[in-house]
Write a protein that holds these residues in place. Structure first.
Motif, PDB file in Angstrom:
ATOM      1  N   ASP A 196       0.824  -1.217   0.000  1.00 34.11           N
ATOM      2  CA  ASP A 196       0.000   0.000   0.000  1.00 34.11           C
ATOM      3  C   ASP A 196       0.856   1.264   0.000  1.00 34.11           C
ATOM      4  OD1 ASP A 196      -2.267  -1.567   0.027  1.00 34.11           O
ATOM      5  OD2 ASP A 196      -2.529  -1.447   2.212  1.00 34.11           O
ATOM      6  N   ALA A 197       2.066   1.148   0.561  1.00 41.12           N
ATOM      7  CA  ALA A 197       2.942   2.320   0.660  1.00 41.12           C
ATOM      8  C   ALA A 197       3.778   2.539  -0.595  1.00 41.12           C
ATOM      9  CB  ALA A 197       3.858   2.185   1.873  1.00 41.12           C
ATOM     10  N   GLY A 198       3.697   1.608  -1.558  1.00 42.40           N
ATOM     11  CA  GLY A 198       4.408   1.835  -2.821  1.00 42.40           C
ATOM     12  C   GLY A 198       5.373   0.758  -3.257  1.00 42.40           C
ATOM     13  N   ALA A 199       5.504  -0.319  -2.483  1.00 43.15           N
ATOM     14  CA  ALA A 199       6.367  -1.423  -2.916  1.00 43.15           C
ATOM     15  C   ALA A 199       5.730  -2.128  -4.115  1.00 43.15           C
ATOM     16  CB  ALA A 199       6.571  -2.416  -1.786  1.00 43.15           C
ATOM     17  N   LEU A 200       6.564  -2.622  -5.026  1.00 43.74           N
ATOM     18  CA  LEU A 200       6.066  -3.308  -6.224  1.00 43.74           C
ATOM     19  C   LEU A 200       5.665  -4.742  -5.926  1.00 43.74           C
ATOM     20  CD1 LEU A 200       8.777  -2.018  -8.727  1.00 43.74           C
ATOM     21  CD2 LEU A 200       6.452  -1.134  -8.399  1.00 43.74           C
ATOM     22  N   SER A 201       6.403  -5.380  -5.044  1.00 38.04           N
ATOM     23  CA  SER A 201       6.084  -6.739  -4.619  1.00 38.04           C
ATOM     24  C   SER A 201       6.742  -6.989  -3.275  1.00 38.04           C
ATOM     25  CB  SER A 201       6.584  -7.773  -5.633  1.00 38.04           C
ATOM     26  OG  SER A 201       8.013  -7.772  -5.704  1.00 38.04           O
ATOM     27  N   VAL A 202       6.219  -7.987  -2.539  1.00 36.34           N
ATOM     28  CA  VAL A 202       6.748  -8.301  -1.211  1.00 36.34           C
ATOM     29  C   VAL A 202       6.775  -9.810  -1.037  1.00 36.34           C
ATOM     30  CG1 VAL A 202       6.442  -8.041   1.287  1.00 36.34           C
ATOM     31  CG2 VAL A 202       5.848  -6.152  -0.233  1.00 36.34           C
ATOM     32  N   SER A 203       7.826 -10.316  -0.449  1.00 32.61           N
ATOM     33  CA  SER A 203       7.900 -11.735  -0.096  1.00 32.61           C
ATOM     34  C   SER A 203       8.300 -11.854   1.364  1.00 32.61           C
ATOM     35  CB  SER A 203       8.909 -12.477  -0.979  1.00 32.61           C
ATOM     36  OG  SER A 203      10.216 -11.955  -0.801  1.00 32.61           O
ATOM     37  N   VAL A 204       7.916 -12.989   1.980  1.00 30.89           N
ATOM     38  CA  VAL A 204       8.270 -13.261   3.373  1.00 30.89           C
ATOM     39  C   VAL A 204       9.114 -14.529   3.402  1.00 30.89           C
ATOM     40  CG1 VAL A 204       7.423 -13.681   5.712  1.00 30.89           C
ATOM     41  CG2 VAL A 204       6.115 -12.209   4.156  1.00 30.89           C
ATOM     42  N   GLU A 205      10.253 -14.452   4.075  1.00 30.12           N
ATOM     43  CA  GLU A 205      11.186 -15.571   4.149  1.00 30.12           C
ATOM     44  C   GLU A 205      11.468 -15.923   5.592  1.00 30.12           C
ATOM     45  OE1 GLU A 205      14.627 -13.941   2.333  1.00 30.12           O
ATOM     46  OE2 GLU A 205      13.709 -13.669   0.347  1.00 30.12           O
ATOM     47  N   ASP A 206      12.051 -17.083   5.799  1.00 31.07           N
ATOM     48  CA  ASP A 206      12.538 -17.468   7.122  1.00 31.07           C
ATOM     49  C   ASP A 206      13.887 -16.787   7.335  1.00 31.07           C
ATOM     50  OD1 ASP A 206      13.327 -18.638   9.462  1.00 31.07           O
ATOM     51  OD2 ASP A 206      13.203 -20.712   8.749  1.00 31.07           O
ATOM     52  N   ALA A 207      13.949 -15.900   8.284  1.00 31.67           N
ATOM     53  CA  ALA A 207      15.200 -15.183   8.542  1.00 31.67           C
ATOM     54  C   ALA A 207      16.305 -16.119   9.027  1.00 31.67           C
ATOM     55  CB  ALA A 207      14.968 -14.080   9.565  1.00 31.67           C
ATOM     56  N   ASP A 208      15.932 -17.303   9.495  1.00 25.50           N
ATOM     57  CA  ASP A 208      16.921 -18.267   9.991  1.00 25.50           C
ATOM     58  C   ASP A 208      17.225 -19.358   8.965  1.00 25.50           C
ATOM     59  OD1 ASP A 208      17.154 -17.068  12.561  1.00 25.50           O
ATOM     60  OD2 ASP A 208      15.239 -17.973  13.128  1.00 25.50           O
ATOM     61  N   PHE A 209      16.796 -19.146   7.725  1.00 27.28           N
ATOM     62  CA  PHE A 209      17.025 -20.156   6.696  1.00 27.28           C
ATOM     63  C   PHE A 209      18.514 -20.477   6.581  1.00 27.28           C
ATOM     64  CE2 PHE A 209      18.078 -21.232   2.286  1.00 27.28           C
ATOM     65  CZ  PHE A 209      17.294 -22.372   2.122  1.00 27.28           C
ATOM     66  N   GLY A 210      18.825 -21.771   6.528  1.00 25.19           N
ATOM     67  CA  GLY A 210      20.203 -22.213   6.390  1.00 25.19           C
ATOM     68  C   GLY A 210      20.962 -22.329   7.689  1.00 25.19           C
ATOM     69  N   THR A 211      20.277 -22.040   8.799  1.00 19.43           N
ATOM     70  CA  THR A 211      20.925 -22.164  10.113  1.00 19.43           C
ATOM     71  C   THR A 211      20.235 -23.267  10.905  1.00 19.43           C
ATOM     72  OG1 THR A 211      19.470 -20.664  11.338  1.00 19.43           O
ATOM     73  CG2 THR A 211      21.236 -19.664  10.022  1.00 19.43           C
TER      74      THR A 211
END
Length: 310
Positions: free
Chosen positions: A24-39
């Protein structure tokens, strides 16, 4: 054009709401990831079989928003934070550039020529044929309804190559027209392709024109009134087991006495069941198996008869 990604690490409770607010603020696209991926703290995210998890976020989530490089990323984050009731001063984020890429060339690089059977090559239009003297089909990925990469398509192509016909061939459920084109290039006098999907018919006609073949394509109702012969020396159908079982009388009835019926789209575990359904009309056997799929083939004896029902 270049872009800038905003990378924000947040708790699960804010991840989805912040994602919506960034859009809504102007981003073209957004994704959500696991910040701990690979740990060691990586957290698998899944639901019960057949059910999606209610919330697609992790306890320690990373929200990545794509923005135009000229955008005010600080303002976007501040507005999104305010929307979800967070203090912008308490949100830590970083920016990373996304350089412009030739996405067409990048996509094309993922598709190489496919070698099938002894002498067949399926070649994307941007590649040269590895063997110009081979049977070459130019067929691009995309809305092509089959490019020869699936085992069932390969099995049918290999059968046609091993049993070339100079007579009439029907490709029922023709999709891209790849099997019809192979039959024609192998010397068939007349080839017909039938599919219930008008988009497949359109794609097949485009592919056939590109490959300089003469194949006529129809949806079933149009074929019924086309005036063409309705039985063939070879009938090939690469569909799925359940539709093939329902079409047993019709497909068998399309085969000339002494002609061949070839079926694929059948798992090896389904072969006996499909063979049994066709037994009143034609005797089928497993011709070849590939990666758990089979091609069934059989010859219609001159004394056998079946009724065309569709």
């Amino acid at each position: 054009m270049s872009w800038t990604e905003i990378v924000i690490e947040v708790a699960r409770t804010h991840a989805e709401a912040l994602s919506d607010a960034l859009i809504d603020a102007g981003a073209l696209s957004v994704s959500v990831e696991d910040a701990d991926f690979g740990t060691d703290a990586e957290q698998p995210l899944f639901g019960e079989p057949g059910m999606e998890p209610e919330e697609k976020a992790w306890e320690h989530s990373r929200v990545v928003a794509l923005t135009p490089v000229e955008a005010d990323q600080n303002a976007i984050v501040a507005e999104a934070a305010k929307t979800v009731g967070l203090s912008a001063s308490n949100i830590t984020f970083s920016l990373r550039p996304v350089e412009e890429q030739d996405w067409v060339r990048l996509t094309q690089s993922q598709f190489e020529p496919i070698h099938i059977g002894k002498n067949i090559w399926v070649v994307p239009s941007w590649h040269d044929a590895p063997d110009p003297d081979a049977l070459v089909l130019e067929l691009d990925p995309g809305l092509a309804f089959g490019t020869g990469s699936h085992p069932t398509t390969r099995l049918c192509m290999e059968w046609l190559e091993a049993h070339p016909s100079n007579g009439t061939v029907l490709d029922y459920g023709c999709g891209s027209g790849i099997l019809a084109m192979v039959a024609k290039k192998l010397g068939a006098e007349e080839v017909i392709g039938i599919d219930i999907d008008p988009q497949a018919i359109e794609a097949a006609r485009d592919n056939t024109e590109r490959n300089r073949c003469e194949v006529a394509y129809y949806v079933p109702d149009d074929f019924a009134v086309s005036g063409h012969v309705h039985t063939f020396d070879v009938v090939v159908a690469n569909i799925l087991a359940n539709p093939l079982k329902l079409m047993a009388p019709m497909l068998s009835g399309r085969v000339n006495p002494g002609g061949m019926l070839v079926l694929s789209g059948v798992l090896a575990t389904q072969a006996d069941e499909v063979i049994a359904v066709y037994a009143p009309f034609i005797t089928l056997t497993v011709w070849k198996e590939l990666e758990g799929w089979v091609a069934l083939a059989g010859q219609l004896t001159s004394s056998a008869s079946a009724t065309v029902t569709g």
